[in-house]
Design an enzyme around this catalytic site. Structure first.
Site, PDB file in Angstrom:
ATOM      1  CB  CYS A  37     -23.006  63.514 -50.077  1.00 42.30           C
ATOM      2  SG  CYS A  37     -22.485  63.483 -51.782  1.00 42.30           S
ATOM      3  CB  CYS A  56     -18.520  61.634 -41.390  1.00 41.27           C
ATOM      4  SG  CYS A  56     -17.351  62.887 -41.887  1.00 41.27           S
ATOM      5  CB  CYS A  71     -22.068  60.839 -45.228  1.00 37.15           C
ATOM      6  SG  CYS A  71     -21.244  61.647 -43.864  1.00 37.15           S
TER       7      CYS A  71
END
Length: 139
Positions: A13, A91, A87
């Site tokens: 996160c 990522c 996120c």
């Protein structure tokens, strides 16, 4: 799966201070050493959210020593499952990984009453993840 016999999971996160910390703690608690557990954030906070610490203590899980960590490419590469929690595009994507996006409310700035249902939903999702990992494991 990774080279090791045990599957690995990375929870991500933004701040690595609430949702991902609770998820990692639940997976460690429920799966024990059968799963390698990591958590990280794209912009890690200086400390774990105190409300997350408190609601986890209510269910007997101590995350007082947990510390937010920066998301690295190496952590993603070393994981079989990458679970994102808000996120966004931070990522990195690698072939052969299982990516899941868990849409959960952000506990940042929330009181205990608001964080409890988030904790409970994370626990349910982690249990479902454990069942999925078991179903995919070779006999």
């Amino acid at each position: 799966m990774s080279d090791a016999a045990k599957p690995s999971v990375l929870f991500v996160c933004v701040h690595n201070a609430g949702r991902s910390q609770m998820a990692a703690a639940f997976l460690t608690h429920l799966a024990g050493d059968r799963v390698e557990v990591r958590s990280a954030g794209s912009l890690p906070a200086h400390q774990v959210n105190p409300a997350a610490v408190e609601v986890m203590a209510e269910v007997g899980i101590d995350i007082t020593t947990a510390t937010p960590k920066l998301l690295t490419t190496e952590a993603v590469q070393a994981s079989d499952y990458v679970i994102t929690m808000g996120c966004g595009d931070a990522c990195p994507i690698f072939p052969g990984k299982t990516y899941l996006d868990w849409r959960l409310d952000d506990p940042a700035g929330q009181g205990i009453e608001a964080v409890r249902p988030i904790r409970d939903e994370i626990r349910q999702r982690v249990q479902t993840l454990i069942d999925e990992i078991r179903a995919r494991a070779p006999e």
